[in-house]
Motif scaffolding. Sequence first.
Motif, PDB file in Angstrom:
ATOM      1  N   HIS A  49       0.833  -1.202   0.000  1.00 32.70           N
ATOM      2  CA  HIS A  49       0.000   0.000   0.000  1.00 32.70           C
ATOM      3  C   HIS A  49       0.868   1.252   0.000  1.00 32.70           C
ATOM      4  O   HIS A  49       0.550   2.252  -0.659  1.00 32.70           O
ATOM      5  CB  HIS A  49      -0.926  -0.014   1.216  1.00 32.70           C
ATOM      6  N   LEU A  50       1.990   1.224   0.727  1.00 29.33           N
ATOM      7  CA  LEU A  50       2.894   2.370   0.749  1.00 29.33           C
ATOM      8  C   LEU A  50       3.466   2.652  -0.644  1.00 29.33           C
ATOM      9  O   LEU A  50       3.635   3.814  -1.036  1.00 29.33           O
ATOM     10  CB  LEU A  50       4.031   2.128   1.741  1.00 29.33           C
ATOM     11  N   LYS A  51       3.768   1.612  -1.385  1.00 33.09           N
ATOM     12  CA  LYS A  51       4.278   1.803  -2.744  1.00 33.09           C
ATOM     13  C   LYS A  51       3.257   2.536  -3.610  1.00 33.09           C
ATOM     14  O   LYS A  51       3.601   3.469  -4.347  1.00 33.09           O
ATOM     15  CB  LYS A  51       4.627   0.450  -3.365  1.00 33.09           C
ATOM     16  N   LYS A  57       0.376   9.847  -4.251  1.00 25.21           N
ATOM     17  CA  LYS A  57       0.221  11.024  -3.403  1.00 25.21           C
ATOM     18  C   LYS A  57       1.542  11.639  -2.945  1.00 25.21           C
ATOM     19  O   LYS A  57       1.537  12.671  -2.268  1.00 25.21           O
ATOM     20  CB  LYS A  57      -0.612  10.665  -2.170  1.00 25.21           C
ATOM     21  N   GLY A  58       2.661  11.022  -3.278  1.00 23.34           N
ATOM     22  CA  GLY A  58       3.944  11.585  -2.878  1.00 23.34           C
ATOM     23  C   GLY A  58       4.272  12.855  -3.647  1.00 23.34           C
ATOM     24  O   GLY A  58       3.697  13.140  -4.703  1.00 23.34           O
ATOM     25  N   LYS A  59       5.205  13.634  -3.117  1.00 24.67           N
ATOM     26  CA  LYS A  59       5.676  14.824  -3.824  1.00 24.67           C
ATOM     27  C   LYS A  59       6.519  14.374  -5.002  1.00 24.67           C
ATOM     28  O   LYS A  59       7.497  13.639  -4.836  1.00 24.67           O
ATOM     29  CB  LYS A  59       6.492  15.714  -2.895  1.00 24.67           C
ATOM     30  N   SER A  78       5.870  10.915   2.660  1.00 26.17           N
ATOM     31  CA  SER A  78       6.040  10.812   4.111  1.00 26.17           C
ATOM     32  C   SER A  78       4.747  10.298   4.731  1.00 26.17           C
ATOM     33  O   SER A  78       3.644  10.670   4.308  1.00 26.17           O
ATOM     34  CB  SER A  78       6.407  12.171   4.707  1.00 26.17           C
ATOM     35  N   HIS A  79       4.889   9.441   5.730  1.00 29.39           N
ATOM     36  CA  HIS A  79       3.730   8.891   6.431  1.00 29.39           C
ATOM     37  C   HIS A  79       4.061   8.814   7.914  1.00 29.39           C
ATOM     38  O   HIS A  79       5.158   9.216   8.343  1.00 29.39           O
ATOM     39  CB  HIS A  79       3.353   7.520   5.856  1.00 29.39           C
ATOM     40  N   ASP A  80       3.132   8.320   8.708  1.00 32.77           N
ATOM     41  CA  ASP A  80       3.295   8.356  10.162  1.00 32.77           C
ATOM     42  C   ASP A  80       4.512   7.577  10.646  1.00 32.77           C
ATOM     43  O   ASP A  80       5.044   7.858  11.725  1.00 32.77           O
ATOM     44  CB  ASP A  80       2.043   7.800  10.851  1.00 32.77           C
TER      45      ASP A  80
END
Length: 297
Positions: A49-51, A57-59, A78-80
């Motif tokens: 999911h992070l990928k 949604k990443g910059k 960036s995430h928590d």
Amino acid sequence: MYATDPKNPSKVMFVVQPEQENLYIIKILSLPCSTSYTYKSHLKYSRAHLKALAVQKGKSYDIQRDGTNVNMKYHLFSHDFGYVFAFENNHDTLTLDVRTVISKLVNLKFSVRDLQASRRKELWWLQVKPGAKAFRFLSICTLGAQVSLSYINSYKFLSPGEMPYCFEERCGDHNDLSDEQIMTIVKNRGEKTQLKNNGIVTEASFYTMYFDSFFAMYFENNEANLAYIGNFSFKPTNLRIDSADNKIDVNLKPYEKYLVKLSKINPEESVSVQYTYFSHFEGLINQREDPDFRVRN
């Protein structure tokens, strides 16, 4: 539910797995009673999911070759619980060769998988083939504590059949290499500057490259009828040059070559170098200050 601080049993953490509903009951020990609470929530995603989130949604930054977009992108998400680096190659034929040098890392750690892939924690190396994506991950060590990150990405663009960047050439032990071997490596893998005479490109050039223990500049003059004279001034950081005033003169007759090495002083500290130079061809003088300022451990 479990306590996160043995000295403060009222501080607890609730973990709710995907597609779960959890009910937690606080028992009343005596009456009358009262309660109050504060909370912080964090979302923890799977690596898959992070990928997807990093790309969506990443910059995003366009990766350019000589100032031109080549249908490649770099995403930072960036995430928590940390950061995701995503490299996306949508070019038809070129392979993207990426080196990420980490110069500062506070309250962040590398994944074991990424360390094994890159072999050194301060340098990530990866290749992204046409139509593919590649990812690297950093995880927060302590939630709520401040994090800090500094890094530099550098890229090469490999045509079909072209030799990839060789990790061992950059990070191996080079004390036993001859000058001829170093010149070959720097010419094949380093950054090239083609010298000009009155605005016309000549067959004289120099190449630069950082190794683990030194910075190298390799010069060659392939002009048949022109001698090359270069006057270089350096501003080194943690690098030693065999010159009292940090200056060198390069004098090359046709088809001659020359190697300059700036040795690393403290092996535990980062290095950098800036330089200016004058190039002489038949009395013409050009000056250029190199804006490329690289830092690595």
